[in-house]
Scaffold this active site. Structure first.
Site, mmCIF file in Angstrom:
data_model
loop_
_atom_site.group_PDB
_atom_site.id
_atom_site.type_symbol
_atom_site.label_atom_id
_atom_site.label_comp_id
_atom_site.label_asym_id
_atom_site.label_seq_id
_atom_site.Cartn_x
_atom_site.Cartn_y
_atom_site.Cartn_z
ATOM 1 N N GLU A 251 38.145 35.744 42.387
ATOM 2 C CA GLU A 251 37.320 34.881 43.234
ATOM 3 C C GLU A 251 37.573 35.324 44.665
ATOM 4 O O GLU A 251 38.650 35.110 45.220
ATOM 5 C CB GLU A 251 37.703 33.408 43.014
ATOM 6 C CG GLU A 251 36.616 32.432 43.432
ATOM 7 C CD GLU A 251 36.713 32.043 44.879
ATOM 8 O OE1 GLU A 251 35.957 32.625 45.692
ATOM 9 O OE2 GLU A 251 37.536 31.192 45.209
ATOM 10 N N CYS A 285 36.234 29.373 51.142
ATOM 11 C CA CYS A 285 35.314 30.468 50.817
ATOM 12 C C CYS A 285 33.883 29.984 50.665
ATOM 13 O O CYS A 285 32.942 30.772 50.841
ATOM 14 C CB CYS A 285 35.780 31.213 49.567
ATOM 15 S SG CYS A 285 36.221 30.156 48.194
#
Length: 479
Positions: A251, A285
């Site tokens: 990720e 993020c």
């Protein structure tokens, strides 16, 4: 006793190096804890322990694994406020955000535990194989990968640890956890809850210290069958080159867009952006980084957004009134400050914010950022939003898709047709209609496209990715 210790084979022990280091608050520099500095000899010990632990845990019935995870969830719930204070201190995020993050932890563990009991397989229609399958029965089953390495970042020290460790344990794996060097204390506190809940020795091991040296030794080891990493795209690419033949969940980075169409509810969009761009000082993020507004609503959006951003209360993260705390370090705050200055030098306008005091940066709105400018193309990871315009829907889609990343996106519109178009055409792992990318339910599949990574988190998906599928064929005699 976790102070200055690592967790290996069920015991809290000193590192082989014998060294420790202080963990300091990024807000005021005070010492909030001390941790061991592990070395490659500790990696070997931890992996050997994990191999033994995996053999035991794999043979532990799913209901018994669930019992341990339920006890761990209860302990985390009891200790939630203590863990939240620790998290806020070492991370610099506000105590309100820290309590919100840790408040999700016990339910995350419970949900992972449940999903670990739901490892269904499929029956195979072998009689559809002409002439050779009628006398056979086929099915699939899932089994644990074995040893999982989990490498977690600083920005969500509880949430992202549990999104890796909890499903790995629930699926029957052993784990070696390497938390971020700047925020290891939360991870150690969570690990203590698992060990206190009766997790067998070696099933969870935690190494603290330098990421580069420990990380390479961990991910390259052939005993490791699965690596789960959250962090930058650069490091993720390095892991992919280093790991060899094993399962990877990566990720990685992002530059998340929000498209605001002419029919959007501007006040609602401004409210959402003022939250989605600045929570955790923008160190998320899926934080809003790029706002792409139609020219007809561009001015109205800025008029609504800027006062909301200027109203964000800054200060001591331990105060419940503070909405924006410190970045993880002064160096990171300087990096974001430089990125904003570079955008202005390139012709953009800084409408508010961008002033730095140590690791604290006032929340910024930057208008007129060129589509190809670094502030749009590179991940910022700081409390700022770049605003630009797109004259039509096709241009907005192209703009949203213009970076190497594809983690999350948002679109504000009342037009169902436009929403469907966005869902189909925006290249992002998660697309939100009438909200920003900064929303996540822990149970949902979560992960990116393109350079934002491979694999998915979210407990049902993650448990599946923490297992390997086996096909079984039972052969009878020909009829």
């Amino acid at each position: 006793m976790t102070e200055g210790r690592i967790l290996v084979d069920g015991d809290w022990v000193a590192s082989k190096s014998g060294q420790t280091e202080e963990v300091r608050s990024p807000y005021d520099g005070r010492v909030v804890g001390q941790v061991a500095v592990a070395d490659v000899d500790d990696v070997e010990t931890a992996l050997a322990a994990a191999e033994r632990g995996a053999a035991v845990w794999r043979e532990t019935p799913a209901h018994a694994r669930l019992d341990v995870l339920m006890r761990a969830a209860a302990l985390v719930e009891e200790r939630a406020d203590t863990i939240a204070v620790l998290l806020s201190a070492e991370n610099g995020k506000t105590i309100t955000e820290a309590r919100g993050e840790v408040g999700r932890a016990s339910d995350m563990i419970r949900l992972a535990g449940y999903e670990g009991t739901q490892l269904y397989g499929d029956t195979l229609p072998l009689d559809a194989n002409r002439g050779t399958g009628q006398d056979k029965i086929g099915f699939t089953l899932r089994q644990p990968c074995g040893v999982v390495v989990a490498i977690t970042p600083f920005n969500y020290p509880s949430l992202l640890v549990l999104h890796k460790v909890a499903p790995a344990l629930a699926a029957g794996n052993a784990v070696v956890l390497k938390p971020a060097r700047t925020t290891p204390l939360t991870a150690l506190a969570l690990a203590a809850a698992f060990t206190d809940a009766g997790l067998p020795p070696g099933v969870l091991n935690v190494l603290t210290g330098p990421g580069g040296r420990l990380g390479d030794a961990l991910v390259s080891d052939p005993r490791v069958r699965k690596v789960s990493f959250t962090g930058s795209t650069v490091v993720g690419e390095h892991i992919a080159r280093t790991a060899g033949v094993k399962k990877l969940s990566l990720e990685l980075g992002a530059s998340c867009p929000v498209v605001v169409l002419p029919d959007a509810d501007i006040e609602a969009a401004a409210d959402a952006i003022a939250a989605g761009g600045y929570i955790n000082a923008g160190q998320v993020c899926i934080s809003v980084q790029r706002v792409i507004a139609h020219p007809d609503v561009h001015g109205d959006l800025l008029d609504a957004l800027v006062p909301k951003v200027e109203a964000i209360a800054m200060g001591d993260p331990s105060s419940p009134d503070t909405r924006l705390g410190a970045l993880i370090s002064e160096a990171e705050a300087r990096r974001v400050e430089t990125a904003l200055r570079t955008a202005v030098e390139g012709g953009a306008r800084l409408l508010t914010g961008g002033d730095r005091d140590g690791a604290v940066l006032t929340p910024a709105v930057v208008d007129g950022v060129h589509r190809d400018a670094p502030l749009n193309q590179d991940e910022l990871f700081g409390p700022a939003v770049a605003v630009s315009t797109a004259d039509d829907w096709q241009s907005a889609i192209a703009y949203a898709n213009s970076t190497a990343y594809g983690l999350g996106a948002g679109v504000f519109t009342k037009d169902v047709s436009a929403a469907v178009r966005a869902i189909r055409q925006i290249d992002a792992g998660v697309v939100h209609i009438n909200w920003t990318p900064l929303w996540r339910a822990d149970l949902m599949p979560y992960g990116g496209l393109k350079a934002s990574g491979i694999g998915k988190e979210g407990f049902r998906t993650a448990v599946s990715e923490m297992t390997e599928e086996k096909t079984v064929i039972l052969h009878g005699r020909p009829w």
